[in-house]
Every structure is written in C-alpha cells, then in structure tokens.
Design an enzyme around this catalytic site. Sequence first.
Site, mmCIF file in Angstrom:
data_model
loop_
_atom_site.group_PDB
_atom_site.id
_atom_site.type_symbol
_atom_site.label_atom_id
_atom_site.label_comp_id
_atom_site.label_asym_id
_atom_site.label_seq_id
_atom_site.Cartn_x
_atom_site.Cartn_y
_atom_site.Cartn_z
ATOM 1 N N GLU A 137 0.879 -1.094 0.138
ATOM 2 C CA GLU A 137 -0.047 0.058 0.113
ATOM 3 C C GLU A 137 0.740 1.249 -0.102
ATOM 4 O O GLU A 137 0.732 2.389 -0.683
ATOM 5 C CB GLU A 137 -1.049 0.020 1.125
ATOM 6 C CG GLU A 137 -1.936 -1.166 1.298
ATOM 7 C CD GLU A 137 -2.760 -1.242 0.069
ATOM 8 O OE1 GLU A 137 -3.012 -0.104 -0.621
ATOM 9 O OE2 GLU A 137 -3.081 -2.461 -0.514
ATOM 10 N N ASP A 210 3.617 -4.470 -5.941
ATOM 11 C CA ASP A 210 4.401 -5.820 -5.427
ATOM 12 C C ASP A 210 5.888 -5.496 -5.613
ATOM 13 O O ASP A 210 6.680 -5.921 -4.418
ATOM 14 C CB ASP A 210 4.057 -7.000 -6.207
ATOM 15 C CG ASP A 210 2.515 -7.621 -5.857
ATOM 16 O OD1 ASP A 210 1.978 -6.754 -5.138
ATOM 17 O OD2 ASP A 210 2.059 -8.391 -6.538
#
Length: 537
Positions: A137, A210
């Site tokens: 995030e 990611d």
Amino acid sequence: MRRIAALSPAPLAAALVFALGLSAGSRAQENTLPDMGSSAATLLTPAEESEYGAYTLYQLRHYGYVLEDPLIDSWLDGMGHRLAAVSDRPQQDFTFFMMRDRDINAFATLGGYIGVNAGLVLTAQSEDEVAGVVSHEISHVTQRHVLRAVERAKRDQLPIMLAMLGAIVASQSSNSRNSSDAIPAAVVGAQALAMQRQIDYTRSNESEADRIGIQTLYRSGYNVNGMADFFERMDRATRGNSGGYQVPSYLQSHPVTTTRISEARDRAARLQRESPRLVSDTRPAYSPLLPASLSTMGGGSANAAPPPPMFHWARERLRVLSATSPGAAVKEYKSLSDLASGRLSDAQRYGLALAQMKAGFPTAAETAFQSLAKEHPDNLWIALALAETAHVAKSDDIARARFEELLRRNPQDRAISLSYALVLNDIGTPQAGRRAQAVLRPLLTSSADDPLFQKNFGRASELAGDLPRASEAYAESAFLNGRAEDALSQFNSLLKREDVDYIQRARIEARIAAITPIVLDMRRQGMKPEDQGPDSG
C-alpha cells in the site's frame, strides 16, 4: 501540526470511490478538481492531497469505522513508519490507522493515509505478512497510483452518475410494487460499477506495487517473503471454500493469482541473492528517520535495544477490541482453547484476560495478568492492563499507583498517558481532572490532530473547572471526527465567553477562519448539519 484548509466534498467523494471502493453518493455533485491536464503529479498539490486524505479519515471516524486505541496505534505506527522510512519516497508523510472491521482489507488514499482492517491482522500469522501488505500500500502512494486513480475518477464520475439516474428514472416509470426498492438498488449498482472501474484500473499497477513493496520490505529488515506468504494464505483460503464463501474485500481490489504469488517469491529470492543484507534477518532494522517515540514498549534512546516483537499481542488485543462485545470475545477464546486442547499462547492468555476485564470480571483478569507479568516483566501492554484492571475492580489507589510508576519509567508515553487519563476521567473528581490535565498537557503540541487526546483533555479540563479549555478541546474533537459544522458552532459560542484569555481567543479565531470555508463548501454541496450526525467516538 497539520491543519485542514478548505476543501470540497466532490474530490473527497472521488477519492473515496477509487481509493476505498465507496460510491460518490446518490446526489450528483459538481466536480471541482482542478483541470490541469493528465499529469497525476499536477492534478493536486501535496498540501491538497494531505487535506483530502485527512478529511477522509475524519469521515471514517465519524461513522465509527476507525478503531482508536493507543497501543494498537503505537504498534501500527511503528511498523508503518519503519517501512516508510526506507521507501522510495521517505520524505512522504504517512498516516496509518486501524479499521475495526473484521473483513480482510487494507487500502491507501490521498496524502499517504493508509488503513488496515482488524480482519487482516487477525488472518495473518506474522508481522512480516502484515508488513508485506502495508509495504504494498505504501508503494501505491509512492508510485502515485492513488492520485492517478483520482484523475480517472474525475473522468468516470459523470458516466456513473448518469447510469444511476437512468436506473432511477426507469424505476420511477414502472408500476411495479417493488419500484420503491429500485432507488437503493440503483445506488448499489452505481457503487458496484465504481468499484469495478477501480479494480480494472488498479490491476495494471499491482505488479509495480508488489515489486517496489518487496524492495521496501527487504530494506526494512522484515522477512522478504512476507508479502508472498500472505497472498498465498489468502489464495488457499479462497480455493478451500465452497461457492457460498464471500470473497474478502482485499481480493476484490487486489486479485491474487498463482502467477502473482510465484513472481513475488521470485523477486524475494532474487533480492536475497543479489543484495547483501545490511541488517540481521532476525533483528528489526530501525532507521534513524524513525522517531524513538514510536517504540511499542515505551521511551528509550536511539541506541537502546529495539523492543521485542509485539505482533501476536497486537493481534489478540485487536481480537478483543474488534469483537461485537467483551462477552463475545470471551466466547471466542473458549473456542480457540477448545481447538488447542486447552492450551492458549501467552498472547492469547493476555487477550482472554483483557476480554474478562472488559466484561466485568477483574478478579480473573488480575490473576491472569499477574501470572503473565512474571513471565514477561518488561511487557508494557501487560503492565497497563494491570493498572486498568485495578480501576475496574474499584481499587483506584492501586490503579493510580501503578499508572504513576509506569509514567515515572516512561515519561510522556502516549499510550500510558491516554490510558491513565481515561481512568482519571472515569473517577470524575476535580482532583482527578487536574491530574489528568497535567498528564496530558505535555502532549498538547504533538497530539493536536488526535481526537482521542482532544476528547480526554476536554473531559479532564471540564472536571478541573477549566471550562473554556474544555470547550476548545471538545470542538477540536468534533472537527477531527468529521463534524465540521458542529465544531464551527462550538468555536463561535466559545468566542463569546468573557473568560477566554487573549492567547486562547487568538487560537479560536484562527480555527474559525480555517473551518468556515469547509462548512460553507459543505452547505453549497447540500450537506446539512444533521447529515453529519453525533460524534460516534
């Protein structure tokens, strides 16, 4: 001290739609985002991003979604800022907060505001897994994905509203008995459309988040496989359930595939092969950018040994605080005990004792906490629980002695100060109020944007007979809980008091000047004071 300047609910709604998966609302609203081209970097200034993100948090508080707890806040802040300090943009301000929802979810919104659901922590088996999700995030923020989503929302808001209005018009034309249900159905349909557009758009950013997130995870000293471990756990849970299983919200906006998991593992392995570890794999890395005050075990110097891992204790505290009631939490621990053949971990024993204390059984809780304190003599969470339990048992002299000793060893610790103030305010005498004021006063500057602090400082001031200061703190609490209209009314009333001194009057006038444009903008958008409702906190 961060304050909020004037903002319009329209871009706030757009941010909520595409950052949190909520709809822009049933009323068509004027889009007031600045028309500055397609560059995400110029759509909003950093100050505007921070303003919109902050007021999003205030609204989430207002509706009771945010779980406010000093110990949980300290644990989450410590983990989040440890990651943020080694991210691609360490200069970015981040605010981490816990949602009480047990659904598995986490999200990032404008200005570096990152929310984590209690359900995600309850599902994880290690802090490394939670850190993997939080680092992902954080990467959405540092790579400007959130801001780009708002830019897309600017284009998509009108089609979504038109689709909703079309469904409403069609339903109103129908003679069906169920036509009255069609308007809510149309709103839900528009929400689903908005959510789907969010998913379709953010999938293109998931791989980048990611990749960057795993690098951040590695640099921070966490287990670099934490992200893949959590994704794999989610994937197994989804595949292991029947068709009636409700897909967690996190998987709706962050789809997990075998390819994604394998790529995360490959990246982690490549980092471990190619980049030398600068810190021990078994010892947390503490950046000099991380404030020492974020230690979950109290104060300490920068050279002091880092605190012991607190994930399991935080998870069990969240189990209790997110349960529907303390009694429900006690029953949950009974089920956990049955599954473990009567053997609970030390952290689970802490959670059970905490639930018993909150359910009104202080004797059982005291016994359990005393036993745990012998095994974990330096655990602040247990020591705080012992002080709180004494108050529940109506042994206030013992409670105050325990709190005073904790404060002596950990001066100005936020968790201790707020917990002690809560107990003193509950005692409710003028003397207790004055002591609560004294305990909280050193935190005034650093806690100006903390609604839990403001609410307790207001109550302490009220008990102490300092009514102007109490009114000011209550007004700040109202604003921080999303009730700008109510806050403005309280500040205006306070300004009329004759016992307000020159310095406080100047402070109040400054707050009125800052809040008035927000309230006027809300009124222009058709938002009435009653729509803001009472303070849920």
